[in-house]
Scaffold this active site. Structure first.
Site, PDB file in Angstrom:
ATOM      1  N   GLY A 199       0.818  -1.210   0.000  1.00 43.63           N
ATOM      2  CA  GLY A 199       0.000   0.000   0.000  1.00 43.63           C
ATOM      3  C   GLY A 199       0.851   1.259   0.000  1.00 43.63           C
ATOM      4  O   GLY A 199       0.593   2.205  -0.749  1.00 43.63           O
ATOM      5  N   ASN A 234       0.891  -7.947  -0.121  1.00 47.82           N
ATOM      6  CA  ASN A 234      -0.233  -8.778   0.357  1.00 47.82           C
ATOM      7  C   ASN A 234      -1.554  -8.366  -0.296  1.00 47.82           C
ATOM      8  O   ASN A 234      -2.624  -8.807   0.121  1.00 47.82           O
ATOM      9  CB  ASN A 234      -0.322  -8.754   1.886  1.00 47.82           C
ATOM     10  N   LYS A 249      -2.546 -11.357   2.981  1.00 51.98           N
ATOM     11  CA  LYS A 249      -2.868 -10.698   4.239  1.00 51.98           C
ATOM     12  C   LYS A 249      -3.666 -11.694   5.083  1.00 51.98           C
ATOM     13  O   LYS A 249      -4.569 -12.358   4.580  1.00 51.98           O
ATOM     14  CB  LYS A 249      -3.685  -9.441   3.964  1.00 51.98           C
ATOM     15  N   GLU A 299      12.974  16.706  -1.346  1.00 53.09           N
ATOM     16  CA  GLU A 299      13.142  17.199   0.027  1.00 53.09           C
ATOM     17  C   GLU A 299      12.670  16.197   1.063  1.00 53.09           C
ATOM     18  O   GLU A 299      13.254  16.097   2.156  1.00 53.09           O
ATOM     19  CB  GLU A 299      12.410  18.535   0.200  1.00 53.09           C
ATOM     20  N   PHE A 358      10.694  25.044   1.201  1.00 53.97           N
ATOM     21  CA  PHE A 358      10.628  23.691   0.641  1.00 53.97           C
ATOM     22  C   PHE A 358      10.663  22.609   1.725  1.00 53.97           C
ATOM     23  O   PHE A 358      10.388  21.441   1.441  1.00 53.97           O
ATOM     24  CB  PHE A 358      11.712  23.479  -0.411  1.00 53.97           C
ATOM     25  N   GLN A 376       8.849  30.716  -3.750  1.00 53.46           N
ATOM     26  CA  GLN A 376      10.183  30.484  -3.182  1.00 53.46           C
ATOM     27  C   GLN A 376      10.365  31.112  -1.800  1.00 53.46           C
ATOM     28  O   GLN A 376      11.427  30.977  -1.196  1.00 53.46           O
ATOM     29  CB  GLN A 376      11.254  31.069  -4.113  1.00 53.46           C
TER      30      GLN A 376
END
Lengths: 589, 589
Positions: free
Chosen positions: A118, A147, A206, A328, A354, A390
Site C-alpha cells: 500500500g 499482500n 494478508k 526534500e 521547501f 520560493q
C-alpha cells in the site's frame, strides 16, 4: 546463486515454526489489546522469521550495536531506530543508514527494510528508490510485502508483482520475485549478493494462516474476536514441530568507534562588525568550519547548495556531502537515517519553504527522537524577485509546532556561526532560518549565545517602545531606531536568537521598562510566527501591549526593499508603528 | 503514426521562427528584469512553439474557455490555471484536469504538462505518474524537458533518456524519445494518439541557441548581461524567416456548462440532540447529502475512506469518488486540478496529520487561489490506540498559516454538516477538522452557523470563567461545567466553530463578562493552535488572562479518555484550571 548455501531441512522447518509462533503472538497481543494489525503481521511472518533467524547478523543482547545489521519496518508499526506509521518513510531512513554504512562507516553491516505494498503509492518511496539506485547502495535490501490489500481497498497493482519488478529495475535496483510464504525461496533470495540495491518482491497473503480471514478485505487493522483467536491459535500451533532452536549469526565488529559529543568550532568567528554578510552564506562558512572540528559532521542538500551555501562545506569535505537532488522528503529521511545510532551529525539544507514538502518526515523525526539539523534559506519576502513560491513564510509556524524542536533565527553572521555550533550539540530537531539579503555584522566574535536567551541589541534609559525583530527585520528595526533618534524618540531593540524556546523573561523585563509597549516585526505570516509566540508569552501581564507587523497575504515578485515596504515590515513601517504607539498613550494621558 | 499529418515546410519553418522569437523575448525580458530563467526557456522553445501553434486547440481570445486544451507549466514558472515554482507539483494538477475532462466533463479537450528533468526527482511526480497510468488518462501528455542541468549540478540521470523511458513505461505510460529541438519530431510525437497517458521525453540543451551558454553549468536562473544579450539576440534573429503566420486550431466546444454556485443541502440536518455521533462520520453523511444537491461535487481520499467516512459519499455517488491511494501530495494536487476553471467542487479527505505530507501542495494551492476543501479526521490524542504517528496535533498550526484559508472545527454532527455546506460555497482553502470519538449532538438542526461566528454554548449571569473548547474538548468543557455547577461554580463555554477566522468579538465580550478569565482547551500542540490564536486576539486588552490547556509533548498510545487525562485536556483538568483561576483572584481580593 553466489554465496548461497541452502539451509538443511531442520533449519527450514524451524524457520517455519518461528513464522507460526510470530503469527500466534501477533494474534494474542492484538486480541488482548483490542487493537492492532494481526493480518499485516501474518503476511510478513515468514519474511521476519528468515530475516531475524537466518539472514541478519546482530547481537541479540546488544540490539543497537553499531556493527549490527539494521532493520527498518516501514509498514504501520514502530521500530527502534526510527518510528514509522506514517507510510512511505522507512526506505528513505534505510537509505541513510545504508549510505552511512557504505561511505562513512565503510563497515560490513547491511540494512533491511520491510515495506507494505500500500505504501508503495507514496512518492517518497520512489525518491528513496532513485537515491539508492543512483548511489548503488549494495548493502541495502528492500522487501516488498505484496499482500494485495490496502486499508479500504485492494492496492492499485494488487498481485501484479511483475510491474513492481519493472519499476524497481527502472530505478536501478536488482529485483527478485518470491513466494513470501516460502522460507526456502526467501533464504535463497536474501543470499544473493549484488552490486546494486536489491528488492525482494514477496507475493504474500494478508492474514495468511488465519482461516476465514486470509486474503479477505475489510480485516485491515482489526484484531480477531477472542473466541475466534483461540480457535485460530490452535490451528496454527498444530503446525509447529519444535525440532531445532535458531539463533542469529554474529556481526563482524568493523564499524568504527565515533564520538559526536561536545563538538567545538576550531576557532571563534572572524567577522568584522559592520561588514555585510548574508546569514545564508555565514551558514555555509560555519558548517565548513565545523566539518574540520569533527569528521562525522555531514551535509545534505536538494540541488540548492549554491543558494544555501552548503556548497562551501562540500568544497572542504566533498566525501561528507550528500547530494539528494530535488527530493526534500527523502533528504530529511536520509538525514534521519544517517543520524541513527549517533553515527553522524547531519545538517540538511534547502529553501526554508521547501521544508513544507517534508513536514510529515520532520514530524515523524520528532516522534523518533531523531537528532537532525535543518537549515532553511531564502526566508520571507526579502528574497525579492523569485516570487511567492520560493518565499518561506510559514516555516516558523511549522517548526514551532514540532515537539522539542529548537528554532534558531540568527540576526547576523556571528550569530549564525554560533547557531550552527550549538545545533550540532543539541538533541532533537534543530532548525536554522537564514536570509538572502546581506546585512551588517552587529555582534562581536566573542559574543556568547545560548538557546532561549535573547539579546538586547539597543537600549537607553529613555526607550519608549520595545521592538522585537529577527533576521532582516532586526536590521530594519535598528535603522528605524536611528531615524527615530533624530526625532528624540528612543526604542529598545531585541533579537530573540531562538524563536523556540522564546526568552519570555528578557522580553517582559524590557517591555515593562518601555511602558509595556511591544512591537514585533517579522518576515513571515502572522499565524504561528514571532508575534503570536510573543503574544502567548506575555498575554495577561498587566499593561503589556503587542503590535504585530508581519506579512498579511500572498506576496508577489519584486525588489527586496520594495516588498519589505509593501508588506509593512520595513524601517518606515516600524517608525510609523512606534509613533502611533507613543502618541496613543500621549493622548491617553 | 495514426492520425499524424506531416506539416508542410513553411509551417515547420514558421514553428522554428516562433521558437526563436520565444528565445529572444525570454532573453530580453529576463535581462531587463535582471532576474529569471532564460536558459530554461531556451531549452523548451521548440516544445512551446509546437504545442501552442501546432498541437493544442484553444481560443486565443478566451484562454480559460472550458473546452480549451489545458497546459500546465510545471518547471519553475507560474501559469494561469495553477501556480507552480515549487517543483514536481504540475503533473498532479494536470492529472486532476485530465481526470475531470475524461470522467466528469467527458469532453475532448486534452491536457499538456511540461516538466523539467530536475523536478523528476520529486516523489510527487511519480505519485502522479502512477495515478495517470492506473486511470489510463489517455487525454494527458507529459513533456519531459531533459536539458541535463539542474540548479547546482547536472540532474542525476543527465541525458540518459532511455532510463526515463523505462520508468515511464513501468508506470503505465506510452513513452516516446525525441530531439526536443526538432519541431518535426515534436509534431510527429504529439500526433500519436494512444489509449494510455503519453510521455514525450525531449532531449534538449539548456540555453539552446545562446552561444557560450548552451549546455554549460552555472547559468541556472541567471539573466544574460546586457551587451551579451544584444549580441545573442542578433544571432538568433538572423535565423528567423517570417514566411508564414501561425494560429492555433479551435477546440470542439463540447465541455458541459456547469454551475457550482450557491450549493444548498437538499434538506436540513436530521440529528437528535443527545445522540452520539463522531464528527468524522457526520462529515461522510453530509458530503453524501451535498452530492445529491449538485452533480459537480466530488470526493477524493487516500485509502482511508472507511476511517474518514468519505466512503458514504462513494456509496451514493461512485462515479464522483476518486481513490487516490496512499499518496497525499498527489491527492491534494488532483483536487487542485479538478477544481480549476470551476469544473468541480472537490472535497479531499485523509487523517488530519497526513495533510502534513502535502503542506507544500496546500501552500501552493493558496498561491494559485485554488478553491479546494480538505477534511482531516483523527485529530489529536483522542484517537486513542493508534499512537502518535496517526494523531493530528499540528494541523491547526499548518492550516492557520495558509493565506486566506478557512479552518472549521465543528463541535458536533449538526455543526459538521453546516461546515460542509459552507465550505462548498467558500473560496480559497477550506479545512474541516473532524474527530474519532462519538460525542452527543448539542445543536438543533435549524441552528445557524457562519464563518467567524462563535457559539456561546453555555451561559449564566454567574459565570466566573470563559472556557473555549472545540471538538472533543468542547464536550469536556461541558462536562466540567456540569461538575462545577454542583459546587456552585459557573462557567461560560464557547465553541469557536471556525478557528480561522476567529470570533474575537464574542470571545472578548464573554471574557469581560467573566472577570476577564479565559481558559482554552484543545486536542493539539500549544504552538499555532486555538490558544495562541486567542492570545493574539486578546493580548493588550486590559484585565484579560488566558490559560492554555493543550498537548505539551509527543503522546503515546492508549485509550482515548486516558490520553485526554494524561495530557491535561479532559474534564478534570478543566475543573482544576477553573478552580485555580477563581481562587487566585479570590486571594487577590
Amino acid at each position: 546463486m553466489e554465496d548461497y548455501h541452502k539451509p538443511d531441512q531442520q533449519t527450514l522447518q524451524a524457520l517455519k515454526d518461528t513464522a507460526n509462533r510470530l503469527r500466534i503472538s501477533s494474534i494474542k497481543a492484538t486480541t488482548a489489546a483490542g487493537s492492532g494489525h494481526p493480518t499485516s503481521c501474518c503476511s510478513a511472518a515468514e519474511i521476519m522469521s528468515v530475516l531475524f533467524f537466518h539472514t541478519m547478523k546482530y547481537k541479540v543482547q546488544d540490539p543497537r550495536n553499531a556493527s549490527n545489521d539494521r532493520f527498518v519496518l516501514s509498514k504501520r508499526q514502530a521500530f527502534t531506530d526510527v518510528a514509522t506509521g506514517s507510510l512511505g518513510q522507512g526506505l528513505g531512513a534505510a537509505c541513510g543508514m545504508a549510505y552511512t554504512g557504505k561511505f562513512f562507516d565503510r563497515a560490513s553491516y547491511r540494512v533491511y527494510c520491510l515495506l507494505g505494498d500500500g505504501e508503495l503509492s507514496e512518492g517518497s518511496v520512489w525518491e528513496a528508490m532513485a537515491f539508492a539506485g543512483f548511489y548503488k547502495l549494495d548493502n541495502l535490501v528492500a522487501i516488498f510485502d505484496v499482500n494485495r490489500l490496502g486499508q479500504s481497498d485492494p492496492a492499485p497493482l494488487q498481485h501484479h508483482v511483475e510491474i513492481y519488478q519493472k519499476r524497481c529495475e527502472a530505478f536501478g535496483w536488482h529485483a527478485i520475485i518470491v513466494d513470501g510464504h516460502s522460507v526456502e525461496e526467501l533464504c535463497k533470495a536474501f543470499g544473493q549478493a549484488k552490486h546494486q540495491p536489491t528488492a525482494i518482491i514477496a507475493k504474500t497473503f494478508k492474514g495468511k494462516g488465519i482461516s476465514g480471514v486470509e486474503d479477505k478485505e475489510s480485516w485491515h487493522g482489526k484484531p480477531l474476536p477472542k473466541n475466534m483467536a483461540e480457535q485460530v491459535i490452535l490451528e496454527i500451533d498444530e503446525k509447529i514441530q519444535n525440532k531445532k532452536k535458531l539463533s542469529p549469526a554474529l556481526p563482524e565488529e568493523d564499524a568504527p568507534v565515533v564520538n559526536i559529543r561536545n563538538i567545538k568550532m576550531p576557532s571563534p568567528p572572524s567577522y568584522k562588525v559592520g561588514e555585510k554578510w548574508a546569514t545564508r552564506k555565514a551558514y555555509g562558512v560555519a558548517l565548513a568550519k565545523l566539518g574540520h572540528a569533527n569528521d562525522r559532521v555531514i551535509a545534505l542538500d536538494g540541488d540548492t547548495k549554491n543558494s544555501t551555501f552548503s556548497e562551501l562545506f562540500k568544497k572542504d569535505h566533498p566525501s561528507r556531502y550528500i547530494e539528494c537532488y530535488i527530493a526534500e522528503q527523502n533528504m530529511v529521511s536520509i538525514a534521519v537515517g544517517c543520524a541513527t545510532r549517533d553515527r553522524t551529525v547531519a545538517f540538511a539544507s534547502t529553501f526554508a519553504t521547501f521544508f513544507t514538502r517534508a513536514f510529515d518526515q520532520i514530524r515523524m523525526a520528532a516522534i523518533s527522537e531523531s537528532n537532525i539539523n535543518l537549515c532553511g534559506s531564502h526566508c520571507g519576502v526579502s528574497i525579492g524577485e523569485d516570487g511567492p513560491s520560493q518565499m518561506g513564510l510559514e516555516d516558523l509556524s511549522m517548526f514551532r509546532a514540532v515537539p522539542n524542536a529548537t528554532v534558531f533565527y540568527p540576526g547576523d553572521a556571528v550569530a549564525t556561526e554560533k547557531a550552527v555550533e550549538i545545533a550540532a550539540n543539541t538533541k532533537g530537531i534543530c532548525f536554522i532560518r537564514t536570509s538572502r539579503p546581506e546585512n551588517p555584522v552587529i555582534y562581536n566574535n566573542n559574543e556568547d549565545f545560548h538557546i532561549g536567551q535573547a539579546k538586547v541589541v539597543l537600549k537607553s534609559k529613555d526607550d519608549q517602545v520595545t521592538v522585537i525583530g529577527a533576521g532582516v527585520t532586526l536590521h530594519e528595526a535598528l535603522s528605524a531606531a536611528e531615524q527615530l533618534r533624530k526625532e528624540k524618540i528612543f526604542i529598545r531593540v531585541i533579537d530573540p536568537f531562538t524563536i523556540k524556546p522564546l526568552d519570555k523573561k528578557t522580553i517582559l523585563e524590557n517591555a515593562r521598562a518601555t511602558k509595556g509597549r511591544i512591537i514585533t516585526v517579522e518576515d513571515h505570516y502572522h499565524e504561528g510566527g514571532i508575534g503570536e509566540a510573543v503574544c502567548a508569552a506575555v498575554v495577561g501581564e498587566p499593561g503589556i501591549t503587542v503590535n504585530r507587523l508581519a506579512v498579511s497575504h500572498v506576496p508577489r515578485s519584486g525588489k527586496s526593499a520594495e516588498l519589505l515596504k509593501m508588506f509593512g515590515i520595513d524601517k518606515d513601517a516600524i517608525v510609523q508603528a512606534v509613533k502611533v504607539a507613543v502618541s496613543k498613550s500621549r493622548n491617553a494621558e
